[in-house]
Design an enzyme around this catalytic site. Sequence first.
Site, PDB file in Angstrom:
ATOM      1  N   HIS A 252      31.137  60.118  30.673  1.00  0.00           N
ATOM      2  CA  HIS A 252      30.780  61.434  31.196  1.00  0.00           C
ATOM      3  C   HIS A 252      31.687  61.830  32.352  1.00  0.00           C
ATOM      4  CE1 HIS A 252      28.960  60.822  35.231  1.00  0.00           C
ATOM      5  NE2 HIS A 252      28.837  59.574  34.806  1.00  0.00           N
ATOM      6  N   CYS A 253      31.764  63.144  32.568  1.00  0.00           N
ATOM      7  CA  CYS A 253      32.383  63.672  33.778  1.00  0.00           C
ATOM      8  C   CYS A 253      31.313  64.493  34.502  1.00  0.00           C
ATOM      9  CB  CYS A 253      33.655  64.466  33.468  1.00  0.00           C
ATOM     10  SG  CYS A 253      33.463  65.766  32.230  1.00  0.00           S
ATOM     11  N   THR A 254      31.636  65.657  35.015  1.00  0.00           N
ATOM     12  CA  THR A 254      30.625  66.431  35.716  1.00  0.00           C
ATOM     13  C   THR A 254      30.002  67.490  34.820  1.00  0.00           C
ATOM     14  OG1 THR A 254      31.724  66.050  37.833  1.00  0.00           O
ATOM     15  CG2 THR A 254      30.164  67.850  37.749  1.00  0.00           C
TER      16      THR A 254
END
Length: 358
Positions: A252-254
């Site tokens: 995941h990222c943001t």
Amino acid sequence: MKRITTPAYLLAAALVVGAGAPAASAATHPQAKHHAQRHAIPFTAAEVTAGADGSYTVEWKAPGAHRVKVVADGRVVARGGASGKVTVRGLPAADRQWFDLVPDRGGSLRLADRLVKLEGSVNFRDAGGYRTADGHWVKMGEVYRSDALDKLTAGDLAKLRRLHIRTVFDLRMESERTAAPDRLPVGAKGVVADVLAGSPTFTTMPTTADGAAKMMTDGEKFMVSGATAKAAYTKVIDGVADASPTHAVVFHCTAGKDRTGWSNAALLTALGVPRPTVMSDYLASNDYRAAANAAALASMPAAQAAVYKPLLDVRAEYLNSGFDEVAAKYGSFGTYLKDGVGVDSRELARIKGELLVG
């Protein structure tokens, strides 16, 4: 327009907002891998769509089969022919409602709505469930893609533990991780795989919509050829190779759309999923984030919103710029895998062996 000093914001201006919408997926039954390997899976298309009223619509196409049973919670809930579309109601609540599509010949498929509904995340979804060009299927329930995990509730964490989430790859920069540290389910290990790692490539906010779109395409190219990006995606792919029904992986990222988007696009392409399907998976973030993006734009003056919109979007041109960079720098996707992220033919075969069935 204010100046921004962190590349993470420039690559994904919608990082702190989110919205959810039901989506669909198709995949093989993880517990029937040996059966599926002996018998070709006849399904060429299959999906489950969750309705707002608690119902589920199941669709399939299975050329070569005559009859298909739809099984949920251990009982047959519908029957059909080589193709069909049924709506199922009255099933008990579940972390994910799975449907087994069992043909009278060939291997079965296990499907679930793609979205994992969480209170603190809007773009947490299964990374698999797609058919490859040679007729295999990417297993579901083993690899997930997501937006930020810092707002997960206790209920969310319990659900992810029951889904066997054991490794979480965080693609965000240090500033993002410090401001919004992950909340992980009990027993899960966090691994930093910083794609940008403080890269100074992007340091100011664009002042036009065209400039914003160019920033996104440039960012996608960096995800392919930037040194920190290659190191980060090497970690992720190595970790994905260790996924199993009892040890699921999340990256995941943001916002779960740009750095995460390339991660899943690269994985699916390596597994042999056709480009149009890869693109559809990438563009689905527009649907999951639609309400939040609209709210964010509505809160801005019109001129500012026009500049921000390309940063909130995922667009075909963005992902295509990544694939164009692969062609320009490496010549082929296979060479990118080998020289860019260290996946040789032996490791790729191992990854396919773990994640493909049929």
